[in-house]
Design a protein around this motif. Sequence first.
Motif, PDB file in Angstrom:
ATOM      1  N   GLY A  22       2.479  32.750  15.885  1.00  0.00           N
ATOM      2  CA  GLY A  22       2.498  34.048  16.685  1.00  0.00           C
ATOM      3  C   GLY A  22       3.759  34.706  16.505  1.00  0.00           C
ATOM      4  O   GLY A  22       3.822  35.836  17.112  1.00  0.00           O
ATOM      5  N   LYS A  23       4.880  34.206  15.979  1.00  0.00           N
ATOM      6  CA  LYS A  23       5.992  35.116  15.745  1.00  0.00           C
ATOM      7  C   LYS A  23       5.852  35.927  14.465  1.00  0.00           C
ATOM      8  O   LYS A  23       5.175  35.536  13.384  1.00  0.00           O
ATOM      9  N   TYR A  24       6.465  36.927  14.351  1.00  0.00           N
ATOM     10  CA  TYR A  24       6.275  38.097  13.533  1.00  0.00           C
ATOM     11  C   TYR A  24       7.507  37.804  12.419  1.00  0.00           C
ATOM     12  O   TYR A  24       8.492  37.904  12.525  1.00  0.00           O
ATOM     13  N   LEU A  25       6.905  37.769  10.947  1.00  0.00           N
ATOM     14  CA  LEU A  25       7.779  37.564   9.830  1.00  0.00           C
ATOM     15  C   LEU A  25       7.723  38.831   9.109  1.00  0.00           C
ATOM     16  O   LEU A  25       6.751  39.648   8.954  1.00  0.00           O
ATOM     17  N   GLY A  31      13.227  48.236  -0.268  1.00  0.00           N
ATOM     18  CA  GLY A  31      12.883  49.252   0.634  1.00  0.00           C
ATOM     19  C   GLY A  31      11.552  49.632   1.208  1.00  0.00           C
ATOM     20  O   GLY A  31      11.093  50.267   1.932  1.00  0.00           O
ATOM     21  N   LEU A  32      10.820  48.634   0.730  1.00  0.00           N
ATOM     22  CA  LEU A  32       9.220  48.370   1.385  1.00  0.00           C
ATOM     23  C   LEU A  32       9.128  47.373   2.448  1.00  0.00           C
ATOM     24  O   LEU A  32       9.281  46.259   2.391  1.00  0.00           O
ATOM     25  N   LEU A  33       8.559  47.814   3.422  1.00  0.00           N
ATOM     26  CA  LEU A  33       8.613  46.959   4.688  1.00  0.00           C
ATOM     27  C   LEU A  33       7.042  46.283   4.855  1.00  0.00           C
ATOM     28  O   LEU A  33       6.288  47.050   4.851  1.00  0.00           O
ATOM     29  N   THR A  34       7.249  45.297   4.707  1.00  0.00           N
ATOM     30  CA  THR A  34       5.947  44.306   4.830  1.00  0.00           C
ATOM     31  C   THR A  34       6.184  43.225   6.009  1.00  0.00           C
ATOM     32  O   THR A  34       7.155  42.652   6.294  1.00  0.00           O
ATOM     33  N   GLY A  35       5.023  42.799   6.896  1.00  0.00           N
ATOM     34  CA  GLY A  35       5.158  41.742   7.648  1.00  0.00           C
ATOM     35  C   GLY A  35       3.689  41.562   8.681  1.00  0.00           C
ATOM     36  O   GLY A  35       2.945  42.165   8.408  1.00  0.00           O
ATOM     37  N   VAL A 107       1.815  45.245   9.267  1.00  0.00           N
ATOM     38  CA  VAL A 107       2.901  46.211   8.619  1.00  0.00           C
ATOM     39  C   VAL A 107       2.824  46.249   7.101  1.00  0.00           C
ATOM     40  O   VAL A 107       2.843  45.036   6.476  1.00  0.00           O
ATOM     41  N   GLY A 108       2.592  47.487   6.438  1.00  0.00           N
ATOM     42  CA  GLY A 108       2.742  47.611   5.148  1.00  0.00           C
ATOM     43  C   GLY A 108       1.480  46.712   4.315  1.00  0.00           C
ATOM     44  O   GLY A 108       1.681  46.605   3.085  1.00  0.00           O
ATOM     45  N   LEU A 109       0.377  47.144   4.861  1.00  0.00           N
ATOM     46  CA  LEU A 109      -0.877  46.566   4.137  1.00  0.00           C
ATOM     47  C   LEU A 109      -1.042  47.304   2.811  1.00  0.00           C
ATOM     48  O   LEU A 109      -1.563  46.560   1.787  1.00  0.00           O
TER      49      LEU A 109
END
Length: 200
Positions: A22-25, A31-35, A107-109
Amino acid sequence: MKLPESFYLNSNVVEVAKSLLGKYLFTCIDGLLTGGYIVETEAYNGGIDKASHAYGNRLTSRTQTLFQHGGVAYVYLCYGIHEMLNVVTSVEGQPHAVLIRAINPTVGLDVMQHRRNMAVVKPTITSGPGSVGKALGISRKLNGISFQSDQLWIEDQGLTYAEENMVAAPRIGVAYAAEDALLPYRFYVKGNIYVSKPNR
DNA sequence: GAGCTGATTGTCT
DNA sequence: GACAATCAGCTCG
């Protein structure tokens, strides 16, 4: 908000593995945000765990990262192809680590889809440790990096699971570890489609 | 330096 | 369901 250094210093690696659900990684590579949030982990219990690379406190150029203080990343190459991400925990000298096996991407699909060379987004995009590494742009260059850095970090966004929605099971792919292969050191969110093996 | 193995995954049958 | 891909570390010699 990023998880504090103290979160990673817990000497009970099994407890950390479970609480990472449940924690967000997040990663910010080139420069590309993913998680996304973590839905599957495995604990590797230091020098006494036959499934660990550091079993018997074996210290090599590869495993030295495992002996660092908690809160850094251990990234290694498996089968010559897959880069796997681990969270090092506990104090310096104790080679404890948690393998991130699956996340639920948020994020960043589009970036992950491109990194994975997928025509359409499917749950396999971040299901399994090799897939997570590839989708998030993890490479061995990140080995030893701190989870307080701006390239790699974990956040608590208030998502928690009740006991009945978390499952403890034996780890995957560690049959060589004899009796330690039976330990319930794998944790996953029941029913989540990104979990890498069938939910039971 | 040769030979083997692995915390896996994608592809083909 | 079988198997290739591909390389670092370990074990011996």
